[in-house]
Design a protein around this motif. Structure first.
Motif, PDB file in Angstrom:
ATOM      1  N   PRO A  74       0.455  -1.314   0.120  1.00 18.23           N
ATOM      2  CA  PRO A  74      -0.293  -0.247   0.617  1.00 18.23           C
ATOM      3  C   PRO A  74       0.656   0.912  -0.068  1.00 18.23           C
ATOM      4  O   PRO A  74       1.971   0.887   0.685  1.00 18.23           O
ATOM      5  CB  PRO A  74      -0.614  -0.013   1.169  1.00 18.23           C
ATOM      6  N   LEU A 119     -10.894   4.460   2.409  1.00 14.71           N
ATOM      7  CA  LEU A 119      -9.346   4.086   2.951  1.00 14.71           C
ATOM      8  C   LEU A 119      -9.152   3.429   4.557  1.00 14.71           C
ATOM      9  O   LEU A 119      -8.280   2.780   4.482  1.00 14.71           O
ATOM     10  CB  LEU A 119      -8.731   5.616   2.778  1.00 14.71           C
ATOM     11  N   ALA A 167     -10.360  -0.497   3.445  1.00 17.44           N
ATOM     12  CA  ALA A 167      -9.919  -0.921   2.891  1.00 17.44           C
ATOM     13  C   ALA A 167      -8.155  -1.388   5.019  1.00 17.44           C
ATOM     14  O   ALA A 167      -7.583  -2.742   4.584  1.00 17.44           O
ATOM     15  CB  ALA A 167      -9.174  -0.426   2.309  1.00 17.44           C
ATOM     16  N   LYS A 168      -7.607  -0.291   5.031  1.00 21.92           N
ATOM     17  CA  LYS A 168      -6.748  -0.355   6.016  1.00 21.92           C
ATOM     18  C   LYS A 168      -6.782  -1.366   7.000  1.00 21.92           C
ATOM     19  O   LYS A 168      -6.887  -2.577   7.331  1.00 21.92           O
ATOM     20  CB  LYS A 168      -5.861   1.189   6.868  1.00 21.92           C
ATOM     21  N   SER A 188      -7.151  -5.018   5.730  1.00 17.73           N
ATOM     22  CA  SER A 188      -5.831  -5.285   5.734  1.00 17.73           C
ATOM     23  C   SER A 188      -5.109  -5.723   6.866  1.00 17.73           C
ATOM     24  O   SER A 188      -4.854  -7.071   6.551  1.00 17.73           O
ATOM     25  CB  SER A 188      -4.564  -4.448   5.344  1.00 17.73           C
ATOM     26  N   SER A 230      -6.676  -7.479  -0.429  1.00 17.96           N
ATOM     27  CA  SER A 230      -6.565  -6.363   0.082  1.00 17.96           C
ATOM     28  C   SER A 230      -5.580  -4.686  -0.062  1.00 17.96           C
ATOM     29  O   SER A 230      -5.626  -3.680  -0.176  1.00 17.96           O
ATOM     30  CB  SER A 230      -6.712  -6.685   1.478  1.00 17.96           C
ATOM     31  N   GLN A 269      -6.503  -1.370  -1.050  1.00 16.33           N
ATOM     32  CA  GLN A 269      -6.137   0.186  -0.030  1.00 16.33           C
ATOM     33  C   GLN A 269      -5.182   0.778  -0.791  1.00 16.33           C
ATOM     34  O   GLN A 269      -5.082   1.826  -0.503  1.00 16.33           O
ATOM     35  CB  GLN A 269      -5.099  -0.971   1.099  1.00 16.33           C
TER      36      GLN A 269
END
Length: 456
Positions: free
Chosen positions: A269, A381, A384-385, A388, A436, A440
């Motif tokens: 990322p 975002l 997505a973090k 992950s 993921s 991200q």
């Protein structure tokens, strides 16, 4: 790698910052090259450049209105006969000529005209053969500020097109990065499948040995064979996905197939600071320039009522064929004042003002949509973090579960089906982790774009 160390690395990646945005130097050289080639190949960008050239020509055309215009002309005309004075006028001119001669030689006024003295023929007003060659000059000295406003309007139009071209380039950057990352995701998927195949190969050796020792059945081998076939099918799908993405990249960027085949994108990322301040988006800049262009165009149309001043000159190169009434040259300065044109200029100006108001409304609407887009990108975002981080934990858990299940199977405490199920969970978790990372990166790019920080 230790679980705690993995989490620390991920946290470091997620919390570090690139500063004020994502620039070309933050991308790999191969991705920079793809973006450059995609821009060079994009038809919309090429068309925008042509539109910008047209706008530049409009500016030059408006500016050159104040330059003098010089024309050369030439012509030949043959009349049916010379154009002469009528008989009475000719007789009067001959009589006058005689009186002047008498006076010059001292002959009385009433005396007959002396014989033998030649008289000059009366020249025609225009000879029947007319050959002309001339130069004319037209020079606008003052346009009533119409030219200056036209120049300003065309300059702002050019600036608006230039910014609009940057918008198109941003879209090219976004799509190229997304295709590049999709290729990386397809490659990572194949790598996950290969690692799973290696697990199965080890498991197959153990099952074969166990069968020979009477500790496993042929059904266990069949189950392993089926699992291998499933992985082979998934591997083929991943390879086909790679080929498809490479084909799209080749069409979009024009890059050589050999270069694309050697790409190995990394899906780590981007490090992004979500608190960084936004910059004014190009969409707003383009609309503001278009608004200014309409403002100066409106002034240009309104100034139609201001008097215009122009100079006109003319010079004849051939004097012999001029009529007695035509000058050899002349120069004049004149003015033209449009007192009343039926409100046409005012209506045009008002219409252009309305166009400017439409741009202002678009600016207000765009600003609201940009702010909404920033909020959505920030939420994507953040999600997505978190995904992950959670998926990394799932990978660790699935690997631990597989190791435990495999040990139990080797000790005769479970079946090969449970081992394969555990292995499937490892495969799914690893693939989800790569996906993921892709999500991200995409969310990060979208946030940078939303904030106007995507700079290339």
């Amino acid at each position: 790698m230790n679980k705690a160390i993995r989490l620390l690395i991920l946290l470091f990646v997620f919390t570090s910052s690139l500063g004020s945005g994502l620039y070309a130097q933050h991308l790999s050289e191969e991705l920079q090259l793809l973006i450059t080639e995609a821009k060079a190949k994009n038809s919309s960008i090429k068309i925008n450049h042509l539109n910008m050239e047209q706008a530049s020509i409009e500016t030059k055309t408006a500016r050159n209105t104040l330059l003098p215009k010089i024309y050369l002309s030439g012509s030949y005309t043959r009349l049916n006969d010379d154009i002469v004075f009528d008989d009475d006028t000719q007789n009067l001119l001959v009589g006058t000529q005689k009186l002047l001669i008498k006076e010059a030689i001292g002959v009385p006024f009433n005396a007959p005209f002396p014989a033998g003295i030649p008289l000059t023929d009366i020249p025609p007003l225009q000879k029947k053969n007319i050959l002309k060659s001339a130069v004319d000059v037209d020079w606008t000295l003052f346009s009533g500020f119409q030219v200056s406003n036209a120049i300003k309007a065309s300059k702002h139009k050019h600036k608006s097109l230039e910014i609009a071209n940057k918008l198109e380039e941003d879209q090219v950057v976004l799509k190229t990065i997304d295709l590049y990352d999709k290729l990386g995701l397809a490659i990572k998927s194949e790598e996950v499948i290969k690692s799973m195949t290696q697990y199965l190969e080890k498991q197959d050796k153990f099952v074969s040995s166990a069968i020979n020792n009477g500790l496993a059945t042929p059904i266990d081998r069949q189950k392993l064979s089926l699992a291998k076939q499933k992985l082979a099918t998934k591997k083929l799908e991943a390879q086909n996905q790679q080929k498809l993405v490479i084909a799209v990249l080749q069409q979009y960027t024009g890059a050589a197939p050999e270069f694309l085949d050697n790409l190995r994108p990394d899906l780590l990322p981007f490090a992004i600071d979500e608190t960084m301040e936004s910059k004014k988006r190009n969409e707003i800049n383009a609309l503001e320039e278009a608004e200014l262009a309409t403002s100066f165009k409106s002034k240009m149309e309104r100034n139609n009522f201001i008097p215009k001043i122009a100079l006109k000159g003319h010079y004849e190169f051939i004097e012999d064929d001029l009529s007695l009434l035509e000058p050899k040259w002349y120069v004049g300065v004149g003015t033209k004042w449009n007192i009343f044109d039926g409100f046409v200029s005012k209506l045009k100006s008002d219409q252009t003002k309305i166009e400017g108001l439409k741009y202002r409304e678009q600016i207000n609407e765009t600003e609201e949509l940009i702010q909404l887009g920033i909020t959505m990108a920030q939420l994507s975002l953040q999600s997505a973090k978190e995904t992950s981080l959670m998926t990394q934990l799932e990978v660790d858990l699935a690997e631990s579960n597989y190791e435990l299940t495999n040990k139990q199977y080797k000790n005769g405490l479970t079946t090969v089906s449970e081992v394969l199920d555990a292995l499937t969970e490892v495969e799914k978790a690893k693939f989800d982790l790569q996906k993921s990372y892709y999500n991200q990166r995409k969310a990060g790019i979208e946030l940078l774009y939303a904030k106007g920080l995507l700079t290339f």
